[in-house]
Enzyme design. Structure first.
Site, PDB file in Angstrom:
ATOM      1  N   CYS A   1       6.206  -0.450   7.383  1.00  0.00           N
ATOM      2  CA  CYS A   1       5.855   0.754   6.625  1.00  0.00           C
ATOM      3  C   CYS A   1       7.029   1.149   5.743  1.00  0.00           C
ATOM      4  O   CYS A   1       8.174   1.127   6.190  1.00  0.00           O
ATOM      5  CB  CYS A   1       5.524   1.894   7.592  1.00  0.00           C
ATOM      6  SG  CYS A   1       5.024   3.406   6.752  1.00  0.00           S
ATOM      7  N   LEU A   2       6.719   1.512   4.517  1.00  0.00           N
ATOM      8  CA  LEU A   2       7.769   1.924   3.587  1.00  0.00           C
ATOM      9  C   LEU A   2       8.463   3.199   4.063  1.00  0.00           C
ATOM     10  O   LEU A   2       9.576   3.476   3.642  1.00  0.00           O
ATOM     11  CB  LEU A   2       7.183   2.131   2.185  1.00  0.00           C
ATOM     12  CG  LEU A   2       6.648   0.854   1.514  1.00  0.00           C
ATOM     13  CD1 LEU A   2       5.936   1.194   0.217  1.00  0.00           C
ATOM     14  CD2 LEU A   2       7.781  -0.137   1.270  1.00  0.00           C
TER      15      LEU A   2
ATOM     16  N   GLN B   1       2.964   9.845   1.810  1.00  0.00           N
ATOM     17  CA  GLN B   1       4.314   9.264   1.816  1.00  0.00           C
ATOM     18  C   GLN B   1       5.168   9.737   0.650  1.00  0.00           C
ATOM     19  O   GLN B   1       6.388   9.620   0.698  1.00  0.00           O
ATOM     20  CB  GLN B   1       4.226   7.732   1.789  1.00  0.00           C
ATOM     21  CG  GLN B   1       3.686   7.147   3.081  1.00  0.00           C
ATOM     22  CD  GLN B   1       3.528   5.650   2.968  1.00  0.00           C
ATOM     23  OE1 GLN B   1       2.544   5.159   2.414  1.00  0.00           O
ATOM     24  NE2 GLN B   1       4.488   4.900   3.477  1.00  0.00           N
TER      25      GLN B   1
ATOM     26  N   HIS C   1      -1.982   7.444   7.538  1.00  0.00           N
ATOM     27  CA  HIS C   1      -1.003   8.305   6.853  1.00  0.00           C
ATOM     28  C   HIS C   1      -1.657   9.610   6.398  1.00  0.00           C
ATOM     29  O   HIS C   1      -1.063  10.681   6.510  1.00  0.00           O
ATOM     30  CB  HIS C   1      -0.420   7.599   5.627  1.00  0.00           C
ATOM     31  CG  HIS C   1       0.715   6.659   5.906  1.00  0.00           C
ATOM     32  ND1 HIS C   1       1.873   7.046   6.554  1.00  0.00           N
ATOM     33  CD2 HIS C   1       0.890   5.348   5.604  1.00  0.00           C
ATOM     34  CE1 HIS C   1       2.710   6.013   6.634  1.00  0.00           C
ATOM     35  NE2 HIS C   1       2.134   4.963   6.073  1.00  0.00           N
TER      36      HIS C   1
ATOM     37  N   GLY D   1       0.830  -1.193   0.000  1.00  0.00           N
ATOM     38  CA  GLY D   1       0.000   0.000   0.000  1.00  0.00           C
ATOM     39  C   GLY D   1       0.863   1.240   0.000  1.00  0.00           C
ATOM     40  O   GLY D   1       2.059   1.180   0.322  1.00  0.00           O
TER      41      GLY D   1
ATOM     42  N   HIS E   1      -4.090   1.473   8.083  1.00  0.00           N
ATOM     43  CA  HIS E   1      -2.704   1.971   8.086  1.00  0.00           C
ATOM     44  C   HIS E   1      -2.563   3.136   7.102  1.00  0.00           C
ATOM     45  O   HIS E   1      -1.969   4.174   7.428  1.00  0.00           O
ATOM     46  CB  HIS E   1      -1.778   0.799   7.716  1.00  0.00           C
ATOM     47  CG  HIS E   1      -0.330   1.141   7.560  1.00  0.00           C
ATOM     48  ND1 HIS E   1       0.651   0.667   8.407  1.00  0.00           N
ATOM     49  CD2 HIS E   1       0.325   1.902   6.645  1.00  0.00           C
ATOM     50  CE1 HIS E   1       1.828   1.123   8.018  1.00  0.00           C
ATOM     51  NE2 HIS E   1       1.658   1.878   6.946  1.00  0.00           N
ATOM     52  N   GLU E   2      -3.119   2.973   5.904  1.00  0.00           N
ATOM     53  CA  GLU E   2      -3.004   4.032   4.885  1.00  0.00           C
ATOM     54  C   GLU E   2      -3.834   5.256   5.264  1.00  0.00           C
ATOM     55  O   GLU E   2      -3.405   6.388   5.054  1.00  0.00           O
ATOM     56  CB  GLU E   2      -3.443   3.519   3.503  1.00  0.00           C
ATOM     57  CG  GLU E   2      -2.709   2.306   2.972  1.00  0.00           C
ATOM     58  CD  GLU E   2      -1.204   2.406   3.030  1.00  0.00           C
ATOM     59  OE1 GLU E   2      -0.656   3.522   3.104  1.00  0.00           O
ATOM     60  OE2 GLU E   2      -0.564   1.352   3.032  1.00  0.00           O
TER      61      GLU E   2
HETATM   62  O1  GNR Z   1       4.080  -2.708   2.536  1.00  0.00           O
HETATM   63  C1  GNR Z   1       3.461  -2.570   3.599  1.00  0.00           C
HETATM   64  N1  GNR Z   1       3.191  -3.654   4.357  1.00  0.00           N
HETATM   65  C2  GNR Z   1       2.376  -3.635   5.472  1.00  0.00           C
HETATM   66  C3  GNR Z   1       2.385  -4.729   6.306  1.00  0.00           C
HETATM   67  C4  GNR Z   1       1.578  -4.785   7.421  1.00  0.00           C
HETATM   68  C5  GNR Z   1       0.725  -3.736   7.676  1.00  0.00           C
HETATM   69  C6  GNR Z   1       0.704  -2.618   6.868  1.00  0.00           C
HETATM   70  C7  GNR Z   1       1.517  -2.571   5.758  1.00  0.00           C
HETATM   71  S1  GNR Z   1       1.466  -1.200   4.710  1.00  0.00           S
HETATM   72  C8  GNR Z   1       3.071  -1.223   4.048  1.00  0.00           C
HETATM   73  C9  GNR Z   1       3.223  -0.165   2.976  1.00  0.00           C
HETATM   74  C10 GNR Z   1       3.101   1.195   3.610  1.00  0.00           C
HETATM   75  O2  GNR Z   1       3.936   1.693   4.305  1.00  0.00           O
HETATM   76  N2  GNR Z   1       1.987   1.820   3.420  1.00  0.00           N
HETATM   77  O3  GNR Z   1       1.782   3.003   4.013  1.00  0.00           O
HETATM   78 NI    NI Z   2       2.974   3.044   5.762  1.00  0.00          NI
END
Ligand code: GNR
Ligand code: NI
Length: 167
Positions: free
Chosen positions: A91-92, A51, A137, A46, A133-134
């Site tokens: 998270c990236l 980001q 952000h 995601g 999670h997104e």
């Molecule tokens: O790649 C991602 N893997 C992930 C794994 C567990 C819970 C949430 C995520 S999201 C993350 C990509 C990201 O940072 N999205 O904002």
């Molecule tokens: Ni993230």
């Protein structure tokens, strides 16, 4: 298409609150394509516009193993949430860090797709985790902010050390 630069925690721009998209147009669609390319290249499941330093309510997601199920959420809103789940998240914007976060188990979301079409969707399990999670952000929240202050302090020290050693 283009691969965009992903902001790295603790960059204060990650705490910007995104604004609603006023009109879904070609500029929006180009951003969505670039965000998808950036997410696949990372690789990640995601990516929120926040980001890549664009502060508009846009999310791309693809939790398929085959990378052929892109989901786009523009101006997403959670209509209802129930239950609970705890899962390991990454998270990236915080590479190499994995921590358990508690979230709603099931959610109902409304959003627009990349054509500007309205849709609603129910999600549970990992998909529900990723959407939450997104959406965090877009509110300027990074998953590590759910950790205790002590863990956050240790995490920042660890990231600082890692970056020093990477230079
Ligand atoms: O790649 C991602 N893997 C992930 C794994 C567990 C819970 C949430 C995520 S999201 C993350 C990509 C990201 O940072 N999205 O904002
Ligand atoms: Ni993230």
């Amino acid at each position: 298409m283009a691969i965009l630069q992903i902001l790295q925690y603790p960059d204060e721009r990650l705490h910007t609150v995104a604004k609603k998209v006023v009109e879904v147009n070609e500029v929006t669609r180009k951003l969505v394509r670039d965000m998808a390319e950036t997410m696949y290249a990372a690789p990640g499941v995601g990516l929120a516009a926040t980001q890549v330093d664009v502060h508009e309510r846009i999310i791309v997601l693809d939790i398929s193993e085959t990378h052929d199920n892109l989901m786009v959420f523009i101006n997403p809103e959670i209509l209802s949430a129930s239950g609970e789940q705890a899962g390991e998240e990454g998270c990236l914007s915080v590479p190499g860090i994995y921590e358990t976060v508690r979230r709603s188990g099931k959610i109902k979301v409304k959003a627009l797709d990349e054509t500007g079409e309205f849709f609603t969707m129910e999600a549970e399990g990992f998909l529900a985790v990723c959407i939450q999670h997104e959406m965090d952000h877009l509110q300027g929240k990074v998953f590590v902010e759910y950790l205790s202050q002590l863990k956050q302090t240790r995490l920042r020290a660890k990231l600082k050390k890692r970056r020093r050693e990477a230079l």
